[in-house]
Design an enzyme around this catalytic site. Sequence first.
Site, mmCIF file in Angstrom:
data_model
loop_
_atom_site.group_PDB
_atom_site.id
_atom_site.type_symbol
_atom_site.label_atom_id
_atom_site.label_comp_id
_atom_site.label_asym_id
_atom_site.label_seq_id
_atom_site.Cartn_x
_atom_site.Cartn_y
_atom_site.Cartn_z
ATOM 1 N N ARG A 107 0.976 -1.292 0.169
ATOM 2 C CA ARG A 107 -0.057 -0.057 0.073
ATOM 3 C C ARG A 107 0.999 1.197 0.069
ATOM 4 O O ARG A 107 1.744 1.411 1.020
ATOM 5 C CB ARG A 107 -1.012 0.027 1.261
ATOM 6 C CG ARG A 107 -1.777 1.316 1.424
ATOM 7 C CD ARG A 107 -2.754 1.071 2.213
ATOM 8 N NE ARG A 107 -3.884 0.425 1.652
ATOM 9 C CZ ARG A 107 -5.137 0.513 2.334
ATOM 10 N NH1 ARG A 107 -5.543 1.185 3.129
ATOM 11 N NH2 ARG A 107 -6.143 -0.079 1.605
ATOM 12 N N HIS A 134 -7.119 0.739 -6.521
ATOM 13 C CA HIS A 134 -7.287 0.030 -5.616
ATOM 14 C C HIS A 134 -8.048 -1.443 -5.952
ATOM 15 O O HIS A 134 -9.345 -1.540 -5.911
ATOM 16 C CB HIS A 134 -8.301 0.395 -4.630
ATOM 17 C CG HIS A 134 -8.337 -0.081 -3.287
ATOM 18 N ND1 HIS A 134 -7.463 -0.858 -2.688
ATOM 19 C CD2 HIS A 134 -9.098 0.163 -2.139
ATOM 20 C CE1 HIS A 134 -7.587 -1.427 -1.636
ATOM 21 N NE2 HIS A 134 -8.678 -0.573 -1.132
ATOM 22 N N GLN A 137 -9.759 -4.098 -3.594
ATOM 23 C CA GLN A 137 -11.168 -3.770 -3.256
ATOM 24 C C GLN A 137 -12.248 -3.950 -4.472
ATOM 25 O O GLN A 137 -13.293 -4.564 -3.755
ATOM 26 C CB GLN A 137 -11.122 -2.286 -3.081
ATOM 27 C CG GLN A 137 -12.498 -1.659 -2.606
ATOM 28 C CD GLN A 137 -12.915 -2.248 -1.099
ATOM 29 O OE1 GLN A 137 -11.981 -2.228 -0.412
ATOM 30 N NE2 GLN A 137 -13.870 -2.657 -1.015
ATOM 31 N N CYS A 261 -16.304 1.369 0.088
ATOM 32 C CA CYS A 261 -15.304 0.543 0.428
ATOM 33 C C CYS A 261 -14.711 0.495 1.774
ATOM 34 O O CYS A 261 -14.319 -0.374 2.370
ATOM 35 C CB CYS A 261 -13.961 0.670 -0.341
ATOM 36 S SG CYS A 261 -13.553 2.480 -0.233
HETATM 37 N N1 CP Z 1 -11.468 -0.423 2.026
HETATM 38 C C1 CP Z 1 -10.040 -0.396 2.641
HETATM 39 O O1 CP Z 1 -9.202 -0.922 1.692
HETATM 40 O O2 CP Z 1 -10.146 -0.434 3.862
HETATM 41 P P1 CP Z 1 -8.574 -0.128 4.553
HETATM 42 O O3 CP Z 1 -7.969 1.085 4.357
HETATM 43 O O4 CP Z 1 -8.817 -0.157 6.027
HETATM 44 O O5 CP Z 1 -7.580 -1.116 4.213
HETATM 45 N N1 NVA Z 2 -10.080 6.678 -1.547
HETATM 46 C C1 NVA Z 2 -9.897 5.975 -0.304
HETATM 47 C C2 NVA Z 2 -9.958 4.497 0.087
HETATM 48 C C3 NVA Z 2 -9.666 4.206 1.441
HETATM 49 C C4 NVA Z 2 -9.541 2.623 1.347
HETATM 50 C C5 NVA Z 2 -8.381 6.503 -0.015
HETATM 51 O O1 NVA Z 2 -7.445 6.383 -0.742
HETATM 52 O O2 NVA Z 2 -8.101 6.998 1.069
#
Ligand code: CP
Ligand code: NVA
Length: 302
Positions: A107, A134, A137, A261
């Site tokens: 990440r 992402h 997800q 999400c």
């Molecule tokens: N939806 C998602 O990716 O959640 P987190 O940021 O908690 O991993």
């Molecule tokens: N769009 C959000 C998704 C978090 C899972 C972010 O990048 O923070």
Amino acid sequence: MPHFLDLAQIAAADLKAMLADARAMKAARKGLPKGAPDPDPALPGRTLAMIFEKSSTRTRVSFDMAIRQLGGSSLVLQAADMQLGRGESIADTAQVLSRFVDAVMIRANAHEDVVAFSQNAAIPVINGLTDRSHPCQIMADLMTLQEHFGALDGLKLAWVGDGNNVAASFIHAAPKLGFDLVLGCPEGYGPRKDDLVLAGPAVKLTTDAGAAVAGADVVIADTFVSMGDKDGARRLRDLAPYCVTQRLMALAKPGAVFLHCLPAHRGEEVEAAVIDGPQSLVFDEAENRLHAQKAILKWCLK
Ligand code: CP
Ligand code: NVA
């Protein structure tokens, strides 16, 4: 090397097979304790390293439980605690981790860093969210919609709000999996043009949230301020008219469902009555991260 970086780069047949595998694995372990391995664990002895430059609840826990259920184990690494955080190169880090573990999930703030990692790794690399996309997800989201509707073909999905990283992965998926996507985003918050061009007629963009949602089977929201966004106050102001309210949901089909999400901000991108109401599938969606992540790990490692 089967890297899982973006849905746009993965064959439609592979995405469909992963979704089918995720659903089959979910059914096969019904009733088992969450920490018990699968009846026929697919990845015994394999180790997944996870590198986090940003916060996470679902991605971290779902991947950790996923590799355990598959018979393997995981390491969670905060990028700031690694030599990476003191300036060791991505290339050297990728080569070193390739000697210790079987796959890496990252990440990262910058998508280019995950791509650079994959180019220097001798093992599969999985995108666990970047500023750009992402994909993990969206595999869980599509699995959730298959469970609910039976199939994705012909569904109309409406994305409302910021055309962000999560929206990008929906755009990547639409032409491959046979659903239509309409994004309702304010001026200046639309998705990347190259993504729209690549997606073709399956994906449309409007600034009118009501037009996006009209006749939709699925309405999707995400936070107005993503991790790494600096201009929070301006975003909240500009995106406020794009909150998914009960009134907006009423424009969708009567049986429409709501996805998010998570993490969610009730009263900003979605009304509590929607996300906590009968149309919301958000906790099935969160659970399905686990099953979808298992299918991704198997695709990378088998
Ligand atoms: N939806 C998602 O990716 O959640 P987190 O940021 O908690 O991993
Ligand atoms: N769009 C959000 C998704 C978090 C899972 C972010 O990048 O923070």
